[in-house]
Design a protein around this motif. Structure first.
Motif, PDB file in Angstrom:
ATOM      1  N   ARG A 144      42.359 -12.621  27.639  1.00 53.93           N
ATOM      2  CA  ARG A 144      43.769 -12.955  27.870  1.00 53.93           C
ATOM      3  C   ARG A 144      44.145 -12.484  29.260  1.00 53.93           C
ATOM      4  NH1 ARG A 144      46.462 -10.887  23.559  1.00 53.93           N
ATOM      5  NH2 ARG A 144      46.978  -8.924  24.576  1.00 53.93           N
ATOM      6  N   ILE A 153      44.723 -17.820  27.507  1.00 51.13           N
ATOM      7  CA  ILE A 153      43.452 -17.372  26.961  1.00 51.13           C
ATOM      8  C   ILE A 153      42.335 -18.165  27.618  1.00 51.13           C
ATOM      9  CG2 ILE A 153      42.032 -17.244  24.883  1.00 51.13           C
ATOM     10  CD1 ILE A 153      44.564 -16.624  23.321  1.00 51.13           C
ATOM     11  N   TYR A 187      44.156 -12.352  18.145  1.00 52.08           N
ATOM     12  CA  TYR A 187      44.649 -12.239  19.521  1.00 52.08           C
ATOM     13  C   TYR A 187      44.788 -10.790  19.982  1.00 52.08           C
ATOM     14  CZ  TYR A 187      45.996 -17.151  18.854  1.00 52.08           C
ATOM     15  OH  TYR A 187      45.986 -18.498  18.606  1.00 52.08           O
TER      16      TYR A 187
END
Length: 282
Positions: A144, A153, A187
């Motif tokens: 990221r 990303i 994430y």
């Protein structure tokens, strides 16, 4: 803190990794740490030219990007220098080659695994003061990157592509199964220590698949230099030593694992194996 040596000095590389572990910071000098880990497999190869190469990548990204604050410009600068100027790419033809996880060999060959290429991106981006992290995405290493206008990303293995949510969902399903959906945990940023351990784990697994248990032990030793408090690494070191007939070393490793383990089920299993080995030594 001792620095990374330019010439061959395996003891200093190990000391460097132990000192990084003691810092307990989520952000480390990740390029140099990866070179220190690589030296365990190539112990007589000097590090000077590899360190200079990392410096050159960081410098050239900075020159190309200038004072870029916009996200597309930052991503473009990383890809332009790492992929186009220096010719790096994901090794899809010989993906399981051990060289793809050793940063020295990745630099020599300009090919590597996602996590190895990701380390180059992390190093180069942070050389500019940019915020860039590895993610806990399962089965495929992603990054990221932050900018003034948000975040994106990146997939360092597939030409530094910026991944959309739909593309990430498709990638996840191809790895984890059609029923799997994206969640917040996919994430989550991981520490640099975890990125480096992921790199070494790739080597260890491939060695074990090929029956190279003694070589895998050496890799675990390097992982323990980075993460001495991880009970699972001590336990794995113990079970491998036991399989190789090194019962004394196995007992010491399992005792170290037991001292660090917090999960009751794993503690019970480790204690049982430890008792079995001690009985065999009697």
């Amino acid at each position: 803190m001792s620095g990374l040596p330019d010439s061959f000095d395996l003891d200093q590389c190990a000391r460097y990794l132990r000192e990084l572990a003691a810092i307990a910071s989520p952000v480390l000098p990740i390029g140099e740490a990866a070179l220190a880990l690589a030296s365990f497999e190539r112990p007589r190869v000097g590090l000077a030219r590899y360190r200079q190469h990392l410096t050159s990548i960081g410098r050239d990204v900075g020159r190309y990007a200038g004072a870029a604050a916009d996200l597309p410009d930052r991503a473009h600068a990383l890809n332009e220098i790492i992929l186009l100027k220096y010719g790096y790419s994901g090794d899809e033809l010989t993906y399981d080659d051990l060289q793809n996880a050793n940063l020295m060999r990745v630099i020599d060959r300009r090919r590597g695994l996602p996590v190895a290429l990701g380390i180059l991106y992390l190093h180069a981006g942070r050389a500019q003061g940019w915020e860039i992290v590895g993610l806990a995405f399962p089965g495929h290493f992603l990054l990221r990157l932050e900018g003034r206008d948000g975040s994106c990303i990146l997939d360092p293995f597939h030409e530094g592509a910026v991944k959309s949510a739909a593309e990430l969902r498709a990638l996840l399903k191809s790895i984890a199964g059609a029923e799997r959906e994206l969640s917040a945990t996919d994430y989550v940023a991981v520490s640099d220590c975890d990125v480096l351990l992921r790199l070494q784990n790739n080597i260890k697994l491939r060695l074990l698949e090929a029956g190279g248990r003694e070589a895998a032990l050496a890799v675990i030793e390097s992982m323990l230099a980075m993460a001495p408090d991880r009970a699972e690494f001590w336990r794995e070191q113990g079970t491998l030593n036991a399989a190789l007939g090194n019962l004394g070393a196995a007992i010491r490793s399992l005792e170290a694992s037991l001292a660090r383990e917090r999960d009751s089920t794993r503690r019970f299993a480790t204690a049982a194996l430890l008792q079995e080995l001690k009985t065999r030594l009697q």
